[in-house]
Design a protein around this motif. Structure first.
Motif, PDB file in Angstrom:
ATOM      1  N   GLY A 244       0.662  -1.365  -0.090  1.00  0.00           N
ATOM      2  CA  GLY A 244       0.005  -0.162  -0.063  1.00  0.00           C
ATOM      3  C   GLY A 244       0.826   1.158   0.007  1.00  0.00           C
ATOM      4  N   ALA A 245       0.052   2.301   0.336  1.00  0.00           N
ATOM      5  CA  ALA A 245       0.818   3.732   0.383  1.00  0.00           C
ATOM      6  C   ALA A 245       1.592   3.898   1.465  1.00  0.00           C
ATOM      7  CB  ALA A 245      -0.166   4.914   0.160  1.00  0.00           C
ATOM      8  N   LEU A 246       1.473   3.479   2.578  1.00  0.00           N
ATOM      9  CA  LEU A 246       2.295   3.555   3.712  1.00  0.00           C
ATOM     10  C   LEU A 246       3.378   2.333   3.861  1.00  0.00           C
ATOM     11  CD1 LEU A 246      -0.318   4.561   6.186  1.00  0.00           C
ATOM     12  CD2 LEU A 246       0.876   6.211   4.862  1.00  0.00           C
ATOM     13  N   GLY A 247       4.670   2.837   4.573  1.00  0.00           N
ATOM     14  CA  GLY A 247       5.472   1.837   4.981  1.00  0.00           C
ATOM     15  C   GLY A 247       5.520   1.340   6.254  1.00  0.00           C
ATOM     16  N   HIS A 248       6.194   0.486   6.664  1.00  0.00           N
ATOM     17  CA  HIS A 248       6.479   0.108   7.801  1.00  0.00           C
ATOM     18  C   HIS A 248       7.700  -0.032   8.606  1.00  0.00           C
ATOM     19  CE1 HIS A 248       5.053  -3.543  10.820  1.00  0.00           C
ATOM     20  NE2 HIS A 248       5.364  -2.381  11.613  1.00  0.00           N
ATOM     21  N   LEU A 249       8.097   0.800   9.528  1.00  0.00           N
ATOM     22  CA  LEU A 249       9.391   0.714  10.115  1.00  0.00           C
ATOM     23  C   LEU A 249       9.187   0.578  11.525  1.00  0.00           C
ATOM     24  CD1 LEU A 249      11.108   3.766   8.144  1.00  0.00           C
ATOM     25  CD2 LEU A 249      11.085   1.430   7.642  1.00  0.00           C
ATOM     26  N   ILE A 250      10.058   0.022  12.146  1.00  0.00           N
ATOM     27  CA  ILE A 250       9.929  -0.334  13.663  1.00  0.00           C
ATOM     28  C   ILE A 250      11.369   0.251  14.422  1.00  0.00           C
ATOM     29  CG2 ILE A 250       8.329  -2.398  13.295  1.00  0.00           C
ATOM     30  CD1 ILE A 250      12.071  -3.095  14.228  1.00  0.00           C
ATOM     31  N   CYS A 251      11.177   0.219  15.770  1.00  0.00           N
ATOM     32  CA  CYS A 251      12.126   0.703  16.541  1.00  0.00           C
ATOM     33  C   CYS A 251      12.543  -0.819  17.351  1.00  0.00           C
ATOM     34  CB  CYS A 251      11.725   1.634  17.862  1.00  0.00           C
ATOM     35  SG  CYS A 251      11.355   3.350  16.830  1.00  0.00           S
ATOM     36  N   HIS A 252      13.508  -1.213  17.092  1.00  0.00           N
ATOM     37  CA  HIS A 252      13.955  -2.488  17.324  1.00  0.00           C
ATOM     38  C   HIS A 252      14.850  -2.636  18.512  1.00  0.00           C
ATOM     39  CE1 HIS A 252      15.646  -6.982  16.052  1.00  0.00           C
ATOM     40  NE2 HIS A 252      15.255  -6.805  17.323  1.00  0.00           N
ATOM     41  N   CYS A 253      14.429  -2.751  19.690  1.00  0.00           N
ATOM     42  CA  CYS A 253      15.122  -2.578  20.843  1.00  0.00           C
ATOM     43  C   CYS A 253      15.421  -3.901  21.568  1.00  0.00           C
ATOM     44  CB  CYS A 253      14.327  -2.047  21.909  1.00  0.00           C
ATOM     45  SG  CYS A 253      13.980  -0.019  21.368  1.00  0.00           S
ATOM     46  N   LEU A 254      16.207  -4.387  22.546  1.00  0.00           N
ATOM     47  CA  LEU A 254      16.463  -5.449  23.283  1.00  0.00           C
ATOM     48  C   LEU A 254      16.460  -5.244  24.621  1.00  0.00           C
ATOM     49  CD1 LEU A 254      20.008  -6.576  21.192  1.00  0.00           C
ATOM     50  CD2 LEU A 254      17.680  -6.925  20.636  1.00  0.00           C
ATOM     51  N   LEU A 255      15.950  -6.253  25.133  1.00  0.00           N
ATOM     52  CA  LEU A 255      15.934  -6.622  26.702  1.00  0.00           C
ATOM     53  C   LEU A 255      16.674  -7.872  27.170  1.00  0.00           C
ATOM     54  CD1 LEU A 255      14.627  -5.539  29.467  1.00  0.00           C
ATOM     55  CD2 LEU A 255      12.875  -7.507  29.211  1.00  0.00           C
ATOM     56  N   VAL A 256      17.726  -7.611  27.988  1.00  0.00           N
ATOM     57  CA  VAL A 256      18.485  -8.871  28.041  1.00  0.00           C
ATOM     58  C   VAL A 256      18.369  -9.026  29.638  1.00  0.00           C
ATOM     59  CG1 VAL A 256      21.054  -9.692  28.059  1.00  0.00           C
ATOM     60  CG2 VAL A 256      20.186  -7.734  26.509  1.00  0.00           C
ATOM     61  N   GLU A 257      18.275 -10.246  29.920  1.00  0.00           N
ATOM     62  CA  GLU A 257      18.201 -10.844  31.422  1.00  0.00           C
ATOM     63  C   GLU A 257      19.663 -11.022  31.898  1.00  0.00           C
ATOM     64  OE1 GLU A 257      15.103 -13.522  32.284  1.00  0.00           O
ATOM     65  OE2 GLU A 257      13.981 -13.268  30.529  1.00  0.00           O
ATOM     66  N   THR A 258      20.193 -10.534  32.678  1.00  0.00           N
ATOM     67  CA  THR A 258      21.365 -10.724  33.098  1.00  0.00           C
ATOM     68  C   THR A 258      21.638 -10.978  34.657  1.00  0.00           C
ATOM     69  OG1 THR A 258      22.438  -8.545  33.541  1.00  0.00           O
ATOM     70  CG2 THR A 258      22.124  -9.282  31.212  1.00  0.00           C
ATOM     71  N   ASP A 259      22.649 -11.347  35.121  1.00  0.00           N
ATOM     72  CA  ASP A 259      22.812 -11.576  36.638  1.00  0.00           C
ATOM     73  C   ASP A 259      22.862 -10.022  37.271  1.00  0.00           C
ATOM     74  OD1 ASP A 259      22.682 -14.059  36.378  1.00  0.00           O
ATOM     75  OD2 ASP A 259      24.785 -14.446  36.345  1.00  0.00           O
ATOM     76  N   ALA A 260      22.968  -9.019  36.481  1.00  0.00           N
ATOM     77  CA  ALA A 260      23.222  -7.768  37.180  1.00  0.00           C
ATOM     78  C   ALA A 260      21.754  -6.990  36.831  1.00  0.00           C
ATOM     79  CB  ALA A 260      24.103  -6.800  36.128  1.00  0.00           C
ATOM     80  N   GLY A 261      20.647  -7.730  36.631  1.00  0.00           N
ATOM     81  CA  GLY A 261      19.337  -7.078  36.574  1.00  0.00           C
ATOM     82  C   GLY A 261      18.891  -7.119  34.928  1.00  0.00           C
ATOM     83  N   LEU A 262      18.190  -6.426  34.581  1.00  0.00           N
ATOM     84  CA  LEU A 262      17.492  -6.333  33.093  1.00  0.00           C
ATOM     85  C   LEU A 262      18.217  -4.989  32.547  1.00  0.00           C
ATOM     86  CD1 LEU A 262      13.799  -6.499  33.622  1.00  0.00           C
ATOM     87  CD2 LEU A 262      15.323  -8.533  32.981  1.00  0.00           C
ATOM     88  N   VAL A 263      18.832  -5.413  31.429  1.00  0.00           N
ATOM     89  CA  VAL A 263      19.692  -4.267  30.515  1.00  0.00           C
ATOM     90  C   VAL A 263      18.865  -4.182  29.256  1.00  0.00           C
ATOM     91  CG1 VAL A 263      21.804  -3.794  29.188  1.00  0.00           C
ATOM     92  CG2 VAL A 263      21.738  -5.182  31.639  1.00  0.00           C
ATOM     93  N   LEU A 264      18.236  -2.867  29.028  1.00  0.00           N
ATOM     94  CA  LEU A 264      17.729  -2.412  27.649  1.00  0.00           C
ATOM     95  C   LEU A 264      18.760  -1.996  26.666  1.00  0.00           C
ATOM     96  CD1 LEU A 264      14.679  -0.410  28.377  1.00  0.00           C
ATOM     97  CD2 LEU A 264      14.605  -2.494  27.018  1.00  0.00           C
TER      98      LEU A 264
END
Length: 280
Positions: free
Chosen positions: A25-45
């Protein structure tokens, strides 16, 4: 260590496949790809995409010209904080955020995690603080998104290499498996984030490239829309293209075995979220 792939923002620019290479269609689709990492130091974004405050009061947190150009679709359910809650965690569990750069679509959620330490290159934070002049710089860096952040940790490039790239190892409070890889060009302090996983290295290359076919093949292919956007946003063309060339070569090195993603390609995101391989 467990990695969750999150889409923390959707843009639908007019032009369809001219941007994403597949829309009908007329509109594209872009995203904001982020990561959430589970570690022994807590969560890391790794990056945050758009945040709750962007959704609830987008202006002046976001630039009206950029919001219109990208046709940003702000959805509370896509914010990192809401997705983290759906995974059964508390926002307070996010102890660290590693930012590729401070553009509005990467840093909008920083203030949703007031107890997190934010890690980035020294050049990126200094550029944000001292070089916010001109149309692009004023519109890409939005002070209201980051002015409540207090716990910054900044780093300079080091000679301790990672597949031929400079690398910052031993990020304060983070496990040694998470590295900052300087990749200037899109911004002066832009960096990728490399994670050593049991399946091999994963590199979140941020905005060092925008389209899936700019890597994993010997000849660079990019849609006209994303090619133009990258050119408009670059601060150092020679460095950006040189780093992209090096990333392309690394992505083709089967012995290295590095999986590579960028921040905005929806096909890459769908492959990662679905557990499919990204291959050359």
């Amino acid at each position: 260590m467990r990695i969750h792939h999150l889409n923390c923002g959707t843009d639908c620019p007019l032009g369809g496949a001219i941007f994403d290479g597949r829309s009908k269609g007329a509109l594209g689709h872009l995203i904001c790809h982020c990561l959430l990492v589970e570690t022994d130091a807590g969560l890391v974004l790794v990056d945050t995409g758009y945040g709750l405050r962007d959704v609830r009061e987008p202006f002046p947190r976001l630039s009206r010209p950029f919001a219109a150009m990208l046709n940003i679709r702000l959805r509370e359910e896509e914010t990192a904080v809401r997705q983290i809650e759906r995974l059964g965690f508390s926002p307070d569990d996010v102890r660290h955020i590693v930012i590729t750069h401070l553009d509005f679509d990467h840093a909008g959620g920083l203030e949703d995690f007031p107890n997190a330490t934010v890690h980035l290159t020294r050049a990126e934070l200094e550029t944000y603080r001292t070089k916010r002049q001109g149309f692009i710089m004023k519109n890409r860096y939005r002070p209201m998104q980051v002015d409540e952040v207090r716990a910054w940790r900044t780093y300079d490039p080091q000679g301790d290499g990672w597949f031929g790239f400079e690398a910052v190892r031993q990020l304060d409070g983070l496990p040694p498996e998470i590295l900052l890889i300087p990749l200037k060009g899109h911004t002066w302090g832009h960096a990728g984030v490399a994670i050593d996983t049991p399946e091999g290295w994963l590199l979140h290359a941020g905005d060092a490239y925008f389209y899936r076919d700019e890597v994993r093949r010997p000849d660079r292919r990019c849609t006209p829309g994303l090619r133009a956007y990258q050119t408009m946003m670059e601060v150092d063309r020679a460095s950006r293209l040189a780093n992209q060339d090096r990333l392309r070569a690394l992505s083709l090195d089967r012995a290295a075995g590095v999986r590579m993603i960028c921040a905005h390609d929806v096909v890459e995101y769908e492959a990662c979220a679905g557990g499919r391989a990204l291959t050359a």
